[in-house]
Design an enzyme around this catalytic site. Sequence first.
Site, PDB file in Angstrom:
ATOM      1  N   GLY A  12       0.818  -1.213   0.000  1.00 47.49           N
ATOM      2  CA  GLY A  12       0.000   0.000   0.000  1.00 47.49           C
ATOM      3  C   GLY A  12       0.849   1.260   0.000  1.00 47.49           C
ATOM      4  O   GLY A  12       0.540   2.234   0.679  1.00 47.49           O
ATOM      5  N   THR A  14       2.809   4.164  -2.779  1.00 46.27           N
ATOM      6  CA  THR A  14       2.289   4.889  -3.934  1.00 46.27           C
ATOM      7  C   THR A  14       1.940   3.924  -5.061  1.00 46.27           C
ATOM      8  O   THR A  14       0.894   4.056  -5.710  1.00 46.27           O
ATOM      9  CB  THR A  14       3.344   5.902  -4.449  1.00 46.27           C
ATOM     10  OG1 THR A  14       3.964   6.518  -3.324  1.00 46.27           O
ATOM     11  CG2 THR A  14       2.719   6.961  -5.309  1.00 46.27           C
ATOM     12  N   ALA A  15       2.813   2.941  -5.296  1.00 46.33           N
ATOM     13  CA  ALA A  15       2.582   2.012  -6.411  1.00 46.33           C
ATOM     14  C   ALA A  15       1.291   1.224  -6.200  1.00 46.33           C
ATOM     15  O   ALA A  15       0.466   1.088  -7.115  1.00 46.33           O
ATOM     16  CB  ALA A  15       3.769   1.060  -6.559  1.00 46.33           C
ATOM     17  N   GLU A  50       8.289  13.330  -2.978  1.00 49.88           N
ATOM     18  CA  GLU A  50       8.620  12.976  -4.355  1.00 49.88           C
ATOM     19  C   GLU A  50       8.237  14.074  -5.342  1.00 49.88           C
ATOM     20  O   GLU A  50       7.306  14.843  -5.089  1.00 49.88           O
ATOM     21  CB  GLU A  50       7.897  11.688  -4.749  1.00 49.88           C
ATOM     22  CG  GLU A  50       8.643  10.411  -4.364  1.00 49.88           C
ATOM     23  CD  GLU A  50       8.469  10.000  -2.914  1.00 49.88           C
ATOM     24  OE1 GLU A  50       7.853  10.754  -2.147  1.00 49.88           O
ATOM     25  OE2 GLU A  50       8.976   8.917  -2.539  1.00 49.88           O
ATOM     26  N   LYS A  79       4.950  21.614 -10.204  1.00 50.82           N
ATOM     27  CA  LYS A  79       6.341  21.395 -10.628  1.00 50.82           C
ATOM     28  C   LYS A  79       6.425  21.566 -12.142  1.00 50.82           C
ATOM     29  O   LYS A  79       5.700  20.890 -12.876  1.00 50.82           O
ATOM     30  CB  LYS A  79       6.791  19.980 -10.234  1.00 50.82           C
ATOM     31  CG  LYS A  79       8.142  19.591 -10.824  1.00 50.82           C
ATOM     32  CD  LYS A  79       8.540  18.173 -10.449  1.00 50.82           C
ATOM     33  CE  LYS A  79       9.758  17.743 -11.272  1.00 50.82           C
ATOM     34  NZ  LYS A  79      10.111  16.331 -11.052  1.00 50.82           N
ATOM     35  N   VAL A 186       2.173 -10.268   5.027  1.00 52.33           N
ATOM     36  CA  VAL A 186       2.228 -11.489   4.213  1.00 52.33           C
ATOM     37  C   VAL A 186       3.560 -12.187   4.472  1.00 52.33           C
ATOM     38  O   VAL A 186       4.619 -11.558   4.389  1.00 52.33           O
ATOM     39  CB  VAL A 186       2.047 -11.143   2.717  1.00 52.33           C
ATOM     40  CG1 VAL A 186       2.365 -12.341   1.835  1.00 52.33           C
ATOM     41  CG2 VAL A 186       0.628 -10.640   2.474  1.00 52.33           C
ATOM     42  N   ILE A 346       7.429   7.146 -10.214  1.00 52.90           N
ATOM     43  CA  ILE A 346       5.958   7.103 -10.226  1.00 52.90           C
ATOM     44  C   ILE A 346       5.459   7.067 -11.672  1.00 52.90           C
ATOM     45  O   ILE A 346       4.481   6.394 -11.993  1.00 52.90           O
ATOM     46  CB  ILE A 346       5.389   8.299  -9.429  1.00 52.90           C
ATOM     47  CG1 ILE A 346       5.745   8.123  -7.947  1.00 52.90           C
ATOM     48  CG2 ILE A 346       3.884   8.430  -9.611  1.00 52.90           C
ATOM     49  CD1 ILE A 346       5.399   9.308  -7.060  1.00 52.90           C
TER      50      ILE A 346
HETATM   51  C1  LIG Z   1      15.824   8.179  -2.359  1.00 47.40           C
HETATM   52  C2  LIG Z   1      14.584   8.041  -3.178  1.00 47.40           C
HETATM   53  C3  LIG Z   1      14.047   9.151  -3.822  1.00 47.40           C
HETATM   54  C4  LIG Z   1      12.908   9.028  -4.632  1.00 47.40           C
HETATM   55  N1  LIG Z   1      12.429  10.121  -5.293  1.00 47.40           N
HETATM   56  C5  LIG Z   1      11.411   9.964  -6.153  1.00 47.40           C
HETATM   57  C6  LIG Z   1      10.909  11.055  -6.911  1.00 47.40           C
HETATM   58  O1  LIG Z   1      11.325  12.199  -6.769  1.00 47.40           O
HETATM   59  N2  LIG Z   1       9.917  10.813  -7.811  1.00 47.40           N
HETATM   60  C7  LIG Z   1       9.394   9.579  -7.995  1.00 47.40           C
HETATM   61  O2  LIG Z   1       8.512   9.415  -8.860  1.00 47.40           O
HETATM   62  N3  LIG Z   1       9.816   8.551  -7.254  1.00 47.40           N
HETATM   63  C8  LIG Z   1      10.806   8.703  -6.360  1.00 47.40           C
HETATM   64  N4  LIG Z   1      11.229   7.636  -5.628  1.00 47.40           N
HETATM   65  C9  LIG Z   1      10.556   6.360  -5.772  1.00 47.40           C
HETATM   66  C10 LIG Z   1       9.231   6.380  -5.069  1.00 47.40           C
HETATM   67  O3  LIG Z   1       9.387   6.707  -3.715  1.00 47.40           O
HETATM   68  C11 LIG Z   1       8.602   4.997  -5.203  1.00 47.40           C
HETATM   69  O4  LIG Z   1       8.714   4.533  -6.495  1.00 47.40           O
HETATM   70  C12 LIG Z   1       7.170   5.032  -4.913  1.00 47.40           C
HETATM   71  O5  LIG Z   1       6.938   5.611  -3.659  1.00 47.40           O
HETATM   72  C13 LIG Z   1       6.588   3.660  -4.985  1.00 47.40           C
HETATM   73  O6  LIG Z   1       7.081   2.879  -3.943  1.00 47.40           O
HETATM   74  P1  LIG Z   1       6.421   1.462  -3.748  1.00 47.40           P
HETATM   75  O7  LIG Z   1       4.966   1.672  -3.525  1.00 47.40           O
HETATM   76  O8  LIG Z   1       6.845   0.565  -4.826  1.00 47.40           O
HETATM   77  O9  LIG Z   1       7.109   0.896  -2.418  1.00 47.40           O
HETATM   78  P2  LIG Z   1       6.940   1.307  -0.877  1.00 47.40           P
HETATM   79  O10 LIG Z   1       6.650   2.729  -0.703  1.00 47.40           O
HETATM   80  O11 LIG Z   1       8.159   0.772  -0.205  1.00 47.40           O
HETATM   81  O12 LIG Z   1       5.670   0.485  -0.380  1.00 47.40           O
HETATM   82  C14 LIG Z   1       5.755  -0.903  -0.136  1.00 47.40           C
HETATM   83  C15 LIG Z   1       4.444  -1.390   0.477  1.00 47.40           C
HETATM   84  O13 LIG Z   1       4.487  -2.812   0.576  1.00 47.40           O
HETATM   85  C16 LIG Z   1       4.054  -3.211   1.860  1.00 47.40           C
HETATM   86  N5  LIG Z   1       4.688  -4.484   2.171  1.00 47.40           N
HETATM   87  C17 LIG Z   1       5.988  -4.829   1.956  1.00 47.40           C
HETATM   88  N6  LIG Z   1       6.182  -6.106   2.354  1.00 47.40           N
HETATM   89  C18 LIG Z   1       4.977  -6.550   2.830  1.00 47.40           C
HETATM   90  C19 LIG Z   1       4.541  -7.780   3.401  1.00 47.40           C
HETATM   91  N7  LIG Z   1       5.361  -8.819   3.573  1.00 47.40           N
HETATM   92  N8  LIG Z   1       3.249  -7.869   3.773  1.00 47.40           N
HETATM   93  C20 LIG Z   1       2.375  -6.850   3.616  1.00 47.40           C
HETATM   94  N9  LIG Z   1       2.754  -5.671   3.081  1.00 47.40           N
HETATM   95  C21 LIG Z   1       4.027  -5.529   2.707  1.00 47.40           C
HETATM   96  C22 LIG Z   1       4.459  -2.062   2.776  1.00 47.40           C
HETATM   97  O14 LIG Z   1       3.668  -2.053   3.939  1.00 47.40           O
HETATM   98  C23 LIG Z   1       4.152  -0.867   1.858  1.00 47.40           C
HETATM   99  O15 LIG Z   1       2.786  -0.567   1.971  1.00 47.40           O
HETATM  100  C24 LIG Z   1      12.318   7.757  -4.778  1.00 47.40           C
HETATM  101  C25 LIG Z   1      12.826   6.659  -4.109  1.00 47.40           C
HETATM  102  C26 LIG Z   1      13.947   6.784  -3.315  1.00 47.40           C
HETATM  103  C27 LIG Z   1      14.500   5.569  -2.630  1.00 47.40           C
END
Ligand SMILES: Cc1cc2nc3c(=O)[nH]c(=O)nc-3n(C[C@H](O)[C@H](O)[C@H](O)COP(=O)(O)OP(=O)(O)OC[C@H]3O[C@@H](n4cnc5c(N)ncnc54)[C@H](O)[C@@H]3O)c2cc1C
Length: 495
Positions: A12, A14-15, A50, A79, A186, A346
């Site tokens: 849960g 952003t993705a 972000e 932006k 999970v 994103i």
């Molecule tokens: C340093 C840095 C700077 C960034 N800057 C930008 C930017 O400027 N612009 C941009 O577009 N993107 C940027 N990003 C990337 C952006 O933050 C992510 O791509 C975006 O937030 C999506 O993250 P995500 O949802 O894939 O993962 P996460 O935000 O890590 O979410 C993972 C989710 O999975 C859940 N989860 C994980 N394991 C389990 C489990 N076993 N059981 C149940 N739930 C689980 C967690 O609870 C969480 O809800 C940046 C990233 C980094 C590291």
Amino acid sequence: MIPPRRIVILGGGTAGWIAANLLVRAWGGDPDVAITLVEAPAIGTIGVGEGSTPSLKRFFEVIGVAERDWMPRCQATYKVGIRFVGWSPAAPWPDYSHPFTTQVDTQTDEAFVLNCRNRRLGHDVWVRPDDFLLNGLLAAQGKAPVTPPHFPFRIEYGYHIDAGLLGDYLREVAVARGVIHRAARVVDATRTATGDIAALVTDRGEAIAGDFFIDCSGFAATLIEGALDVPFHGFADNLFNDAAVVMPTEPDGPPPVETVATAQSNGWRWRIPLRHRIGNGYVYASAFQSADAAEAELRAALGVDEAIPARHLRFRVGRRARHWERNCLAVGLSQGFVEPLEATAIHLVLNTVELFIRHYDATARARDTVNAAITTRIEGVRDYIVAHYKLTTRADTEYWRANAATMALSDPLLHLLDCWFRRGDLAGELARQGDRSHFGHLSWHCLLAGYGAFPPISEPPRDDVDFFTQRRIAAFLQGCALNFPAQAVAFAALR
Ligand SMILES: Cc1cc2nc3c(=O)[nH]c(=O)nc-3n(C[C@H](O)[C@H](O)[C@H](O)COP(=O)(O)OP(=O)(O)OC[C@H]3O[C@@H](n4cnc5c(N)ncnc54)[C@H](O)[C@@H]3O)c2cc1C
């Protein structure tokens, strides 16, 4: 095409919530389709403050949510581009902007391209990207890219967002539209006899069964790697950064409308202005600098002491060999990460889910099409970011010298650079490559001109080769900018 009946999203961040909203928008009208999102709140999300590309604007248009509804809730600002500061001491200016291009730029972009060509031929003509493109000027004036009614051109822009708040907001929208939200950790995935994923198993022993799974578990990559063992192709041979230290600070004035990326001793630091805080972080290469030294460097640059806590992150740059494997699609950090210099993560989340929805059927052909298209996009982003490091003229640390020396460049990137330095036509070269680059020719012109990648001036001054002056570009854009409000005025209009 019949969509999968039971879709289960793991994660849960952003993705996960973007995927949930796009899927419920596309398939939620079918009473046989159930979409469940499972997340473990205790694990947390990345959320560093972000920046987005204009694709986030398109996303909100697609799901039918107005700026006045979501922007104030997410502390979002407008932006118009990214400013690169201190990356190339040999360039004629200390910084340059890579603005999002807009329809207005169709009036000025030819002059930019012609001047870049003439500058490559040795003429002394003006080539600073910011001054040819409307959003470059709006950035300089701190104006919001919001058009008055009846403005005849479409303006492209993105946002700066608090990703945590965006996730909360998108959860509310998705749940109101029928997505089932489960809070659970999970710990395992069961498999069918054919090897597909059958169900997610939680730490309380419950099984959440599904027909299709979306892995949005972040860097953990619980399904695509943990369950399905899909290999990861690293980009470490030409993108050295693998760590970040993050430190928000208080707003220090009206928020600007651009991200600032300032070169540091072993990487670069971002400044992302939100309404309630400034997101700051230093992205660096751990092979060249320790976490303590990076934190100290960031504190010194920001002028803040230990009272403000720092958060340290490690990441792996690269991509999955396959994003869609069996009955699982990896989206977000689980599918890969190209470092955040151009703030494209994103954007790639949106691309991935949109491609999946457009091509979905249960055939291997659909899978191959989606996998190939996403890989091309990620590698296109990678090449552009590699070009930043290759073209910089900083040589003050081992890190920058190693970046400039790397010869691990893809063929498409080599051909583009060769085309530029041979004084060829970049748009033609990109078309010849099948327009596989994520970035269009104007973005490449911004990068190359911004870093001053030109031969020395060799021709005597001549007015007839400078299209910036001849076409009165500055006056034209100044006139256009009169139509745009200060960002504070645009915020007030959102209330
Ligand atoms: C340093 C840095 C700077 C960034 N800057 C930008 C930017 O400027 N612009 C941009 O577009 N993107 C940027 N990003 C990337 C952006 O933050 C992510 O791509 C975006 O937030 C999506 O993250 P995500 O949802 O894939 O993962 P996460 O935000 O890590 O979410 C993972 C989710 O999975 C859940 N989860 C994980 N394991 C389990 C489990 N076993 N059981 C149940 N739930 C689980 C967690 O609870 C969480 O809800 C940046 C990233 C980094 C590291």
